[in-house]
Design an enzyme around this catalytic site. Structure first.
Site, PDB file in Angstrom:
ATOM      1  N   ASP A 177      -6.143 -18.362  -6.302  1.00 10.75           N
ATOM      2  CA  ASP A 177      -7.040 -17.670  -7.224  1.00 10.75           C
ATOM      3  C   ASP A 177      -6.251 -17.262  -8.470  1.00 10.75           C
ATOM      4  O   ASP A 177      -5.103 -16.816  -8.379  1.00 10.75           O
ATOM      5  CB  ASP A 177      -7.647 -16.439  -6.541  1.00 10.75           C
ATOM      6  N   THR A 204     -19.258 -14.848  -9.504  1.00 10.01           N
ATOM      7  CA  THR A 204     -19.022 -15.148 -10.923  1.00 10.01           C
ATOM      8  C   THR A 204     -18.933 -16.650 -11.189  1.00 10.01           C
ATOM      9  O   THR A 204     -19.160 -17.085 -12.318  1.00 10.01           O
ATOM     10  CB  THR A 204     -17.740 -14.460 -11.432  1.00 10.01           C
ATOM     11  N   HIS A 254     -17.847 -20.891  -2.636  1.00 11.11           N
ATOM     12  CA  HIS A 254     -16.428 -20.858  -2.259  1.00 11.11           C
ATOM     13  C   HIS A 254     -16.164 -19.772  -1.235  1.00 11.11           C
ATOM     14  O   HIS A 254     -16.886 -18.773  -1.162  1.00 11.11           O
ATOM     15  CB  HIS A 254     -15.536 -20.653  -3.487  1.00 11.11           C
TER      16      HIS A 254
HETATM   17  P1  5GP Z   1     -16.503 -14.952  -7.229  1.00  9.41           P
HETATM   18  O1  5GP Z   1     -16.493 -13.719  -8.092  1.00  9.41           O
HETATM   19  O2  5GP Z   1     -17.474 -15.971  -7.756  1.00  9.41           O
HETATM   20  O3  5GP Z   1     -16.662 -14.678  -5.776  1.00  9.41           O
HETATM   21  O4  5GP Z   1     -15.036 -15.551  -7.314  1.00  9.41           O
HETATM   22  C1  5GP Z   1     -14.611 -16.390  -8.324  1.00  9.41           C
HETATM   23  C2  5GP Z   1     -13.101 -16.378  -8.269  1.00  9.41           C
HETATM   24  O5  5GP Z   1     -12.627 -17.472  -9.020  1.00  9.41           O
HETATM   25  C3  5GP Z   1     -12.448 -15.121  -8.852  1.00  9.41           C
HETATM   26  O6  5GP Z   1     -11.657 -14.497  -7.872  1.00  9.41           O
HETATM   27  C4  5GP Z   1     -11.640 -15.642 -10.033  1.00  9.41           C
HETATM   28  O7  5GP Z   1     -10.408 -14.977 -10.166  1.00  9.41           O
HETATM   29  C5  5GP Z   1     -11.454 -17.102  -9.677  1.00  9.41           C
HETATM   30  N1  5GP Z   1     -11.368 -17.993 -10.819  1.00  9.41           N
HETATM   31  C6  5GP Z   1     -12.191 -18.028 -11.908  1.00  9.41           C
HETATM   32  N2  5GP Z   1     -11.818 -19.015 -12.742  1.00  9.41           N
HETATM   33  C7  5GP Z   1     -10.748 -19.620 -12.170  1.00  9.41           C
HETATM   34  C8  5GP Z   1      -9.920 -20.714 -12.566  1.00  9.41           C
HETATM   35  O8  5GP Z   1     -10.091 -21.342 -13.611  1.00  9.41           O
HETATM   36  N3  5GP Z   1      -8.901 -21.052 -11.725  1.00  9.41           N
HETATM   37  C9  5GP Z   1      -8.681 -20.391 -10.542  1.00  9.41           C
HETATM   38  N4  5GP Z   1      -7.645 -20.805  -9.800  1.00  9.41           N
HETATM   39  N5  5GP Z   1      -9.440 -19.351 -10.152  1.00  9.41           N
HETATM   40  C10 5GP Z   1     -10.460 -18.977 -10.944  1.00  9.41           C
END
Ligand code: 5GP
Ligand code: ZN
Length: 113
Positions: A30, A94, A99
């Site tokens: 992440d 987000t 995932h």
């Molecule tokens: P959500 O909030 O959708 O559950 O988690 C999305 C996750 O993706 C977040 O923890 C954020 O830090 C991670 N993330 C967002 N953009 C990127 C990216 O471009 N590369 C990586 N490795 N992680 C990302």
């Protein structure tokens, strides 16, 4: 899906620290880690959220959960870990590509924030 950042990571269009991949899934660190170990496991197939799965995705979803213990071992997590999937607005999803967050290396609180 062409404008999805996680699809682009899975197809190596956008660089990321991939720790494991096979024909079905991709696992990478992440960008904003919330624990000493924080990786994301995605299906290579674009599925927006758990609301969007179909009957044909059952095997893939089972495979993802099955692979968690391999990733935990690979990442050297000992003593427990957390698997989280944020889905939809209230859960603050987000990135709209389903995932699993796999987090480890520290103690976690409950209930989650
Ligand atoms: P959500 O909030 O959708 O559950 O988690 C999305 C996750 O993706 C977040 O923890 C954020 O830090 C991670 N993330 C967002 N953009 C990127 C990216 O471009 N590369 C990586 N490795 N992680 C990302
Ligand atoms: Zn995608």
């Amino acid at each position: 899906m062409s404008d999805c950042i996680f699809c682009k990571i899975a197809s190596h269009e956008i660089p990321s620290e991939i720790v494991y991949e096979d024909e079905k899934i991709c696992v990478y660190k992440d960008l904003s880690p919330q624990a000493p170990v924080h990786v994301l496991m995605i299906p290579k197939k674009h599925i927006e959220s758990l609301d969007d799965v179909t009957e044909e995705d059952q095997e893939l979803l089972g495979y993802m959960l099955y692979k968690v213990h391999d990733i935990v071992k690979l990442m050297g997590i000992e003593n427990g870990y957390r698997v989280v999937s944020n889905n939809g607005e209230d859960a603050f999803q987000t990135v709209k590509h389903m995932h699993l967050h796999i987090l480890g290396g520290r103690k976690f609180g409950w209930p989650p924030g």
